[in-house]
Scaffold this active site. Structure first.
Site, PDB file in Angstrom:
ATOM      1  N   ASP A  13       1.844  22.736 -44.962  1.00  5.81           N
ATOM      2  CA  ASP A  13       1.419  21.552 -44.218  1.00  5.81           C
ATOM      3  C   ASP A  13       0.349  20.872 -45.075  1.00  5.81           C
ATOM      4  O   ASP A  13      -0.081  21.429 -46.101  1.00  5.81           O
ATOM      5  CB  ASP A  13       0.861  21.980 -42.858  1.00  5.81           C
ATOM      6  CG  ASP A  13       0.371  20.803 -42.037  1.00  5.81           C
ATOM      7  OD1 ASP A  13       1.082  19.782 -41.991  1.00  5.81           O
ATOM      8  OD2 ASP A  13      -0.723  20.899 -41.463  1.00  5.81           O
ATOM      9  N   ASP A  15      -2.568  18.097 -43.676  1.00  6.98           N
ATOM     10  CA  ASP A  15      -3.837  17.884 -42.973  1.00  6.98           C
ATOM     11  C   ASP A  15      -4.256  19.150 -42.231  1.00  6.98           C
ATOM     12  O   ASP A  15      -3.490  19.722 -41.459  1.00  6.98           O
ATOM     13  CB  ASP A  15      -3.703  16.720 -41.986  1.00  6.98           C
ATOM     14  CG  ASP A  15      -3.520  15.395 -42.701  1.00  6.98           C
ATOM     15  OD1 ASP A  15      -4.435  14.992 -43.432  1.00  6.98           O
ATOM     16  OD2 ASP A  15      -2.448  14.782 -42.540  1.00  6.98           O
TER      17      ASP A  15
END
Length: 237
Positions: A13, A15
Site C-alpha cells: 500500500d 499512504d
C-alpha cells in the site's frame, strides 16, 4: 515469525505504509470541514481510510448529508493537504531498508493504492522511491477498489507472479481485507487504525513497523527471486 509459504513478490500500500501521510490527510479533512462550518469525527475519517474515492465519498456524504458539499470540501482538503506537504511527503521508517532488502533478495515489488496515479507520482518522485517499484496500480485504474481484491490481483498480474506467491503489506483494515481476498500472504503494519481480532485472524503477521518486516524477511529462508512458474495473468472476467 515466518510466512506460510515462499514469496516471489511484494505488494505495498502507499499512504500510511510507505508515506506517513494519513495523519496529514486526517488533519486537512478536519480543518477543511471546520472551515466550512461542519465537523469530521475521527470515527468517520477512519471509516474512509483505505477506500477508493467513490466509496470514501459515500461515507462522507452519509455523515454530512446536506450540511456540507462534498466537492467544495474536497477542494479545501486538497489545498490544505498540499500546503502541509509542500516540503515533501514524509517517508515511514524502514522503507528504504526494506527496499534494499528486496533488492538483495531479487524480489519484484508493486504498489496497490487508492490514491490517483498523479498523486502517487507527485508524492513518491521527490523521495527517489518511485523508480524502485516495478509496477503501480493506482486509484481509478481498476473497476473495483479496496476492499475488493482487484487492485491486488492487478498488481500480481503486472508483476507476472501468482497472488498466492505474493506478500502484501497493508496498514488499513480495508487493504488487509482486499489483499487476503486476493489470496496473498498479508502482513499488517498499523498506522492510524488499531489491530483488531479480525485483523489478527486474517493476517500472516502483525508488524509494528517496516523495520520488523525487514526482520521477518531476514529471519526467513523462504524467499527467492522471480524465476520459476509461468507468468500469472489476471482474468478480469
Amino acid at each position: 515469525m515466518t510466512l506460510p509459504r515462499p514469496a516471489r513478490a511484494v505488494v505495498f500500500d502507499m499512504d500510511g505504509l510507505i508515506l506517513d501521510t494519513e495523519a496529514i490527510y486526517r488533519d486537512a479533512m478536519g480543518e477543511a470541514a471546520e472551515a466550512l462550518g461542519a465537523d469530521l469525527p475521527l470515527a468517520v475519517f477512519l471509516r474512509m481510510v483505505g477506500l477508493p474515492n467513490d466509496a470514501s465519498r459515500a461515507v462522507a456524504e452519509a455523515y454530512f448529508g446536506e450540511r456540507l458539499g462534498y466537492d467544495a470540501w474536497m477542494h479545501e482538503v486538497r489545498a490544505r493537504a498540499a500546503a502541509k506537504l509542500a516540503s515533501g511527503a514524509p517517508i515511514k521508517a524502514g522503507v528504504t531498508e526494506l527496499l534494499d532488502r528486496l533488492d538483495r533478495l531479487g524480489l519484484p515489488r508493486a504498489i496497490a493504492t487508492s490514491s490517483r496515479r498523479e498523486t502517487v507520482e507527485e508524492h513518491l518522485r521527490p523521495t527517489g522511491l518511485l523508480d524502485r517499484f516495478d509496477a503501480i496500480v493506482a486509484g481509478g485504474e481498476c473497476a473495483r477498489g479496496k476492499p475488493h481484491p482487484e487492485p491486488f490481483l492487478t498488481a500480481a498480474a503486472r508483476l507476472s507472479v501468482a497472488p498466492l506467491d505474493c506478500l502484501a503489506l497493508e496498514d488499513s483494515h480495508n487493504g488487509v481485507r482486499a489483499a487476503v481476498a486476493a489470496g496473498m500472504m498479508t502482513v499488517m503494519v498499523p498506522d492510524l487504525l488499531p489491530v483488531t481480532e479480525e485483523m489478527r485472524s486474517l493476517t500472516a503477521a502483525i508488524c509494528a513497523d517496516l523495520h520488523e518486516v525487514v526482520g521477518l524477511l531476514a529471519d526467513s529462508d523462504q524467499f527467492f527471486g522471480n524465476t520459476g512458474p509461468e507468468p500469472f495473468v489476471f482474468d478480469r472476467a
